[in-house]
Design a protein around this motif. Structure first.
Motif, PDB file in Angstrom:
ATOM      1  N   GLY A  65      42.571  42.854  35.957  1.00  0.00           N
ATOM      2  CA  GLY A  65      43.572  42.942  37.021  1.00  0.00           C
ATOM      3  C   GLY A  65      43.372  41.853  38.049  1.00  0.00           C
ATOM      4  O   GLY A  65      42.799  40.796  37.753  1.00  0.00           O
ATOM      5  N   MET A  66      43.828  42.136  39.284  1.00  0.00           N
ATOM      6  CA  MET A  66      43.735  41.154  40.355  1.00  0.00           C
ATOM      7  C   MET A  66      43.244  41.784  41.640  1.00  0.00           C
ATOM      8  O   MET A  66      43.423  42.990  41.873  1.00  0.00           O
ATOM      9  N   LEU A  67      42.643  40.947  42.476  1.00  0.00           N
ATOM     10  CA  LEU A  67      42.144  41.396  43.774  1.00  0.00           C
ATOM     11  C   LEU A  67      43.284  41.387  44.790  1.00  0.00           C
ATOM     12  O   LEU A  67      44.024  40.413  44.894  1.00  0.00           O
ATOM     13  N   SER A  68      43.432  42.509  45.505  1.00  0.00           N
ATOM     14  CA  SER A  68      44.372  42.546  46.638  1.00  0.00           C
ATOM     15  C   SER A  68      43.526  42.381  47.893  1.00  0.00           C
ATOM     16  O   SER A  68      42.893  43.332  48.357  1.00  0.00           O
ATOM     17  N   LYS A  69      43.484  41.164  48.394  1.00  0.00           N
ATOM     18  CA  LYS A  69      42.567  40.834  49.482  1.00  0.00           C
ATOM     19  C   LYS A  69      42.909  41.623  50.744  1.00  0.00           C
ATOM     20  O   LYS A  69      44.076  41.802  51.093  1.00  0.00           O
ATOM     21  N   SER A  70      41.861  42.102  51.427  1.00  0.00           N
ATOM     22  CA  SER A  70      42.040  42.881  52.652  1.00  0.00           C
ATOM     23  C   SER A  70      42.646  42.014  53.758  1.00  0.00           C
ATOM     24  O   SER A  70      42.387  40.813  53.847  1.00  0.00           O
ATOM     25  N   ASP A  71      43.474  42.648  54.595  1.00  0.00           N
ATOM     26  CA  ASP A  71      44.072  41.929  55.732  1.00  0.00           C
ATOM     27  C   ASP A  71      43.056  41.700  56.843  1.00  0.00           C
ATOM     28  O   ASP A  71      43.270  40.880  57.737  1.00  0.00           O
ATOM     29  N   ILE A  72      41.948  42.442  56.797  1.00  0.00           N
ATOM     30  CA  ILE A  72      40.916  42.309  57.840  1.00  0.00           C
ATOM     31  C   ILE A  72      40.079  41.069  57.561  1.00  0.00           C
ATOM     32  O   ILE A  72      39.491  40.930  56.479  1.00  0.00           O
ATOM     33  N   LYS A  73      40.036  40.176  58.518  1.00  0.00           N
ATOM     34  CA  LYS A  73      39.302  38.921  58.347  1.00  0.00           C
ATOM     35  C   LYS A  73      37.816  39.209  58.161  1.00  0.00           C
ATOM     36  O   LYS A  73      37.258  40.101  58.788  1.00  0.00           O
ATOM     37  N   GLU A  74      37.170  38.446  57.289  1.00  0.00           N
ATOM     38  CA  GLU A  74      35.742  38.556  56.994  1.00  0.00           C
ATOM     39  C   GLU A  74      35.357  39.878  56.301  1.00  0.00           C
ATOM     40  O   GLU A  74      34.182  40.163  56.122  1.00  0.00           O
ATOM     41  N   SER A  75      36.329  40.703  55.945  1.00  0.00           N
ATOM     42  CA  SER A  75      35.999  41.981  55.298  1.00  0.00           C
ATOM     43  C   SER A  75      35.475  41.720  53.895  1.00  0.00           C
ATOM     44  O   SER A  75      35.965  40.841  53.185  1.00  0.00           O
ATOM     45  N   ARG A  76      34.461  42.515  53.504  1.00  0.00           N
ATOM     46  CA  ARG A  76      33.941  42.417  52.137  1.00  0.00           C
ATOM     47  C   ARG A  76      34.548  43.499  51.245  1.00  0.00           C
ATOM     48  O   ARG A  76      34.313  43.522  50.060  1.00  0.00           O
ATOM     49  N   ARG A  77      35.272  44.414  51.857  1.00  0.00           N
ATOM     50  CA  ARG A  77      35.839  45.545  51.134  1.00  0.00           C
ATOM     51  C   ARG A  77      37.304  45.256  50.801  1.00  0.00           C
ATOM     52  O   ARG A  77      38.105  45.018  51.681  1.00  0.00           O
ATOM     53  N   HIS A  78      37.627  45.274  49.496  1.00  0.00           N
ATOM     54  CA  HIS A  78      38.988  44.934  49.064  1.00  0.00           C
ATOM     55  C   HIS A  78      39.445  45.906  47.985  1.00  0.00           C
ATOM     56  O   HIS A  78      38.629  46.607  47.382  1.00  0.00           O
ATOM     57  N   LEU A  79      40.743  45.906  47.731  1.00  0.00           N
ATOM     58  CA  LEU A  79      41.280  46.733  46.656  1.00  0.00           C
ATOM     59  C   LEU A  79      41.594  45.867  45.438  1.00  0.00           C
ATOM     60  O   LEU A  79      42.121  44.757  45.571  1.00  0.00           O
ATOM     61  N   PHE A  80      41.249  46.388  44.281  1.00  0.00           N
ATOM     62  CA  PHE A  80      41.526  45.724  43.013  1.00  0.00           C
ATOM     63  C   PHE A  80      42.681  46.471  42.349  1.00  0.00           C
ATOM     64  O   PHE A  80      42.661  47.702  42.266  1.00  0.00           O
ATOM     65  N   THR A  81      43.703  45.740  41.913  1.00  0.00           N
ATOM     66  CA  THR A  81      44.863  46.353  41.254  1.00  0.00           C
ATOM     67  C   THR A  81      44.795  46.078  39.763  1.00  0.00           C
ATOM     68  O   THR A  81      44.938  44.925  39.334  1.00  0.00           O
ATOM     69  N   PRO A  82      44.563  47.104  38.938  1.00  0.00           N
ATOM     70  CA  PRO A  82      44.478  46.898  37.485  1.00  0.00           C
ATOM     71  C   PRO A  82      45.818  46.479  36.885  1.00  0.00           C
ATOM     72  O   PRO A  82      46.883  46.827  37.400  1.00  0.00           O
ATOM     73  N   ALA A  83      45.756  45.735  35.787  1.00  0.00           N
ATOM     74  CA  ALA A  83      46.978  45.320  35.075  1.00  0.00           C
ATOM     75  C   ALA A  83      47.664  46.532  34.462  1.00  0.00           C
ATOM     76  O   ALA A  83      48.887  46.585  34.393  1.00  0.00           O
ATOM     77  N   ASP A  84      46.881  47.511  34.026  1.00  0.00           N
ATOM     78  CA  ASP A  84      47.418  48.746  33.448  1.00  0.00           C
ATOM     79  C   ASP A  84      47.839  49.673  34.580  1.00  0.00           C
ATOM     80  O   ASP A  84      47.015  50.116  35.374  1.00  0.00           O
ATOM     81  N   LYS A  85      49.131  49.973  34.655  1.00  0.00           N
ATOM     82  CA  LYS A  85      49.655  50.774  35.759  1.00  0.00           C
ATOM     83  C   LYS A  85      49.174  52.216  35.736  1.00  0.00           C
ATOM     84  O   LYS A  85      49.357  52.957  36.702  1.00  0.00           O
ATOM     85  N   ARG A  86      48.571  52.638  34.635  1.00  0.00           N
ATOM     86  CA  ARG A  86      48.066  54.015  34.552  1.00  0.00           C
ATOM     87  C   ARG A  86      46.712  54.173  35.228  1.00  0.00           C
ATOM     88  O   ARG A  86      46.228  55.286  35.403  1.00  0.00           O
TER      89      ARG A  86
END
Length: 935
Positions: A335-356
């Motif tokens: 999948g792909m990384l959905s980068k956090s809007d918070i600057k310098e944040s190390r915590r991010h959400l990953f969106t899998p290619a499989d929608k399930r």
């Protein structure tokens, strides 16, 4: 010998047996370090590196070996071994080659003490081994500074190691100390579900019950066990397919985050059935997770209320909630990384290619580097107070949208084995140059004199089958189906056979083919090319001119095909009045018989369904698609199909006669009546009646469902009927009673005709060879449990290959419309949803969804009627099969899920329909490039 133990045991016959157990310890196992004088020549097996390269650890600056405990290995490496998570720390991770034996030696063996459990004894044994290594390595030379570092995540074990003078660190401490590779910290798996929980996050999910309680509940019938299947269209809905023979509640619906309770697609779960007053109907809403904030659960609850609509009681389905997880079936996800809007944040959400698969929360310091790239992430756990599971970064695949990257993603996502064949596998291939020997001719008939030809799609190199037809002296016809003798080259149990069994099938993508067997076999020695001698397995019938079988013979053979034709070339020969050569005469005979066979099959109730298949025309240089068309089917397609079906049925009967318990067959179960609801309702909306009580009545209903003013209606009904069908599956005859193939209206069926690309056919060839005395059997061939395991893998691989092929078509369709720009085309409605219509565009064989609710736009007035079915938008009503005009464009606004977006053009609805004169560019994408015409 360490010790000896003697005891007496009473036998079943009433006698007494004396049993002596002796425990020996070895003194001939070396440490594994080259140049160790103390160990002498005792260095059998893997050896340690003479001088481990310095991994630049701030905690351990001296050269060292690592000794991880079992849990570290299991947790940090095994969880992602397929993708080589730790390949980049291979230089640091030096496992002593003789460690597994080291605990069985005199110096390091430890007895379990009284009151000590097995786990504590194992921890102590590893500490003793680590201490022995450190002391032993010092003896090698005075200036030797080699150390063994003990890695454990067990706090008590680490404390005891430090007390005993053993250098010990947790996995996290050690990896963080590798100053030259700071990115490795991203690849650490979380230790538990509680680690990295959202600070002061409120509890969202109920606690999972322990396994012991789940097992008790399943035994008593309080809970049901099944496989969790998430929905692709609605992230707040899932179904659980219940294991066992209980037909009453075979499928249970789950709706809402709390009822899904942290289950992930393909997990084995325990569900509790809700009271009937809380049962719901499957939702018709299309909902996609747009990545709300972690705390924004109120929005989820608002969306969940959208799912619940007033429906008639008969639409309600058994509904439940997940109470516990019996087995996690997590895998690494692309999948792909959905980068956090918070600057310098190390915590991010990953969106899998499989929608399930739900989004995954990861910590990484490489967000800027990984943005816009396809990556792989593994799940570590899912805490009760987190909207999403926790995970860690595994590896980077490449830039999104690149053909190589996207192909790799779809192969990984569908678990298609695509690594190059190993040397061990290739070693079992015949040595070149290869020719047919006297030994090969044993138990084989020479049919090289026959006028045999093959008919295949253009560009086909793996030619499995060839045909012939000739008139006999008695006036009857001899018809032969000749299939590549792959089982001659793939012998049972060797590495080539094991790899073919693992792959199960060849996977055909738009641009490439992932072979089940090495190319030397698939495109050369097994391919029935023209003008070369090839080994075959032949099924030969004597028929009368009414296509009635009088005799059937199976024999291994040698053939020499006289022509390799495409479907179009074969059709031209049949239709040409000027061609009367042997090949053309043979083809005409085959075609005439095929028409009779097909008519007879359909009279028995065989279904003629429809599925839009597309073919891409590629640019010869860039290999990008420059044209997209639905595949054209000719009489010759049907001709080949009829004889392949006939051969498969004939072989199925033969192997079942000989091996009633061990035949590998293929069945197609009849769909449950509920599957046909959408088809029946759609036909009723056009004043047509579709009967579904038997396959024959369905076939006859479809034949009658014609409309003079709407000729495409029958095709649409057949496409819809295809969606109602069950999946055909392989099975072992000794493990099932129902052999019937519903779609073909045949009491028995198997696959014999494509052994180059299907492993099932290889097994069937072996069974048939034994049945006709052409080959010998082997134990696994007549073990129904092992055959059942083979069938299970084949069914999985076949399903994944189909999904991979569809994904490849979808990606190349995107590439086509990226260069094509925006186009408007006529379409027909296949399904109506609560907030959308699903349409089919006949010109491209393309299916897509037109949404009527958009983010940040006022929602139109929608009235959905599931009974008709219809969707009223403002004052316009849409029914299934209505003709509409849609605008097709590539939506690149979401790099992760670039998709073909469709918008309504006609009929005109104010505020919904879009004008026809839109510029020729893709949505939020790059400027349209000039199309390079194919040569």
């Amino acid at each position: 010998m360490l010790k000896s133990k003697t005891f007496l045991k009473k036998t079943r016959a009433g006698g007494v047996m004396k049993i002596v157990r002796e425990h020996y310890l070895r003194d001939d196992i070396g440490c594994g370090a080259p140049g160790c004088a103390a160990c002498g020549g005792a260095h059998e097996g893997p050896a340690l590196e003479p001088q481990p390269q310095d991994p630049a650890s701030s905690l351990c600056p001296q050269p060292h070996y690592l000794l991880p405990d079992t849990n570290v290995l299991l947790h940090q490496i095994v969880s992602a071994w397929r993708l080589g998570t730790w390949a980049s720390v291979a230089s640091s991770l030096r496992l002593p080659g003789s460690l597994c034996l080291r605990t069985k030696t005199i110096e390091t063996y430890v007895e379990q003490e009284q009151g000590e459990n097995a786990n504590d004894r194992n921890d102590r044994a590893i500490r003793v081994a680590a201490k022995w290594y450190n002391e032993h390595l010092k003896k090698m030379s005075a200036d030797n500074h080699l150390q063994v570092i003990f890695i454990t995540n067990d706090r008590k074990n680490k404390e005891k190691a430090v007390e005993e003078g053993i250098p010990a660190f947790t996995c996290e401490e050690y990896v963080k100390s590798l100053t030259a590779n700071p990115e490795l910290i991203d690849r650490l798996a979380c230790l538990s579900e509680e680690v990295n929980e959202i600070e002061s996050g409120k509890i969202i999910f109920s606690e999972h019950l322990p396994l012991s309680k789940l097992q008790q509940g399943i035994k008593s019938g309080t809970y049901l066990q099944g496989t969790f299947r998430a929905s692709r269209e609605n992230y707040l809905e899932a179904t659980v397919w219940i294991h066992g023979d209980n037909e009453e509640n075979k499928e249970i619906i789950l709706q809402g985050l709390k009822h899904l309770n942290r289950a992930v697609h393909e997990d084995i779960v325990a569900v509790e059935l809700l009271p009937k007053s809380q049962w719901v109907a499957p939702s018709s809403v299309v909902l996609q997770d747009e990545g709300q904030n972690e705390e924004d659960v109120e929005k989820e609850e608002e969306r969940e209320r959208m799912l619940k609509t007033a429906v008639s009681e008969k639409m309600l389905k058994p509904t439940g909630r997940v109470v516990g997880i019996i087995k996690r079936n997590w895998r690494p996800y692309c999948g792909m990384l959905s980068k956090s809007d918070i600057k310098e944040s190390r915590r991010h959400l990953f969106t899998p290619a499989d929608k399930r698969i739900p989004r995954i929360r990861i910590e990484t310091r490489q967000a800027s580097t990984l943005e816009g790239r396809r990556i792989i992430v593994a799940i570590d756990g899912w805490p009760r107070n987190s909207r999403y599971p926790n995970g860690h970064f595994v590896r980077n695949l490449g830039d999104v949208g690149e053909k190589e990257t996207e192909t790799e993603v779809l192969l990984l996502e569908h678990d298609v084995p695509h690594q190059p064949f190993s040397q061990a596998v290739l070693s079992f291939l015949p040595k070149m140059p290869w020719s047919i020997t006297e030994k090969d001719m044993k138990n084989r008939e020479d049919l090289r004199h026959l006028c045999i030809c093959s008919v295949d799609p253009p560009g086909c190199t793996d030619i499995d089958d060839a045909l012939h037809c000739r008139e006999l002296e008695n006036g009857n016809l001899e018809v032969g189906v000749h299939i590549a003798d792959v089982s001659h080259f793939i012998r049972p149990g060797n590495a080539l056979d094991q790899e073919s069994a693992r792959r199960g099938t060849t996977v055909y993508l738009c641009e490439k083919r992932i072979d089940m067997v090495p190319e030397l076999l698939s495109s050369n020695l097994c391919s029935l090319k023209c003008d070369v001698d090839r080994l075959a397995f032949s099924c030969i019938w004597e028929m009368n001119h009414n296509a009635e079988i009088l005799k059937t013979k199976f024999t291994k053979s040698v053939i020499n095909s006289k022509a390799s034709l495409t479907y179009a070339e074969a059709q031209l020969r049949i239709d040409s009045a000027n061609m009367n050569d042997d090949i053309t005469t043979s083809l005409r005979g085959l075609n005439k018989l095929a028409k009779i066979l097909k008519k007879r099959r359909i009279e028995k109730g065989a279904l003629t369904l429809s599925s839009p298949e597309v073919r891409f025309h590629m640019d010869s240089e860039t290999h990008d698609p420059i044209d997209l068309q639905t595949k054209e089917l000719r009489e010759t397609n049907s001709m080949v199909e009829e004889f392949m079906l006939l051969a498969n049925i004939s072989v199925a009967k033969k192997i079942h006669e000989e091996f009633s318990e061990h035949a590998l067959l293929r069945k197609h179960p009849a769909p449950p009546p509920s599957n046909y609801e959408i088809l029946v309702k759609a036909a009723r909306s056009r004043n047509l009646e579709i009967k579904t009580d038997t396959a024959k009545s369905l076939a006859e209903s479809l034949d009658r469902a014609e409309s003079p003013t709407f000729p495409y209606l029958n095709t649409l009904l057949r496409i819809l009927a295809t969606r109602c069908m069950m999946q055909a599956v392989y099975f072992c005859s000794g493990m099932d009673n129902d052999f019937h193939h519903y779609g073909l209206a045949s009491p028995i069926y198997t696959h014999f005709t494509s052994p180059i690309r299907r492993y099932a056919d290889v097994i069937v060839h072996r069974l048939l060879a034994v049945a006709v005395g052409a080959d010998c059997t082997y134990p696994e061939l007549t073990d129904k449990h092992k055959l059942a395991d083979i069938c299970k893998n084949l069914n999985f691989r076949h399903k994944m290959a189909q999904y991979a092929q569809r994904a490849s078509v979808a990606f190349h369709t995107q590439l086509f419309f990226k260069s094509k720009g925006i186009v408007s085309e006529e379409a027909y409605i296949l399904f109506v949803r609560k907030n959308a219509i699903v349409v089919l565009i006949p010109k491209y064989g393309l299916e897509g969804t037109v949404f009527f609710e958009e983010k940040d736009k006022p929602n139109p007035r929608l009235i959905y009627d599931d009974e008709i079915p219809s969707l009223k938008i403002e004052d316009t009503v849409f029914h299934v099969f209505d003709k509409v005009k849609v605008k097709i464009m590539l939506d690149s606004s979401n790099l992760q899920h670039q998709k073909i977006r469709m918008s309504l053009v006609e009929p005109q609805i104010p505020g919904i329909s879009i004008p026809t004169d839109t510029s020729n560019t893709d949505l939020n994408g790059p400027e349209k490039k000039k199309i390079k015409l194919g040569k």
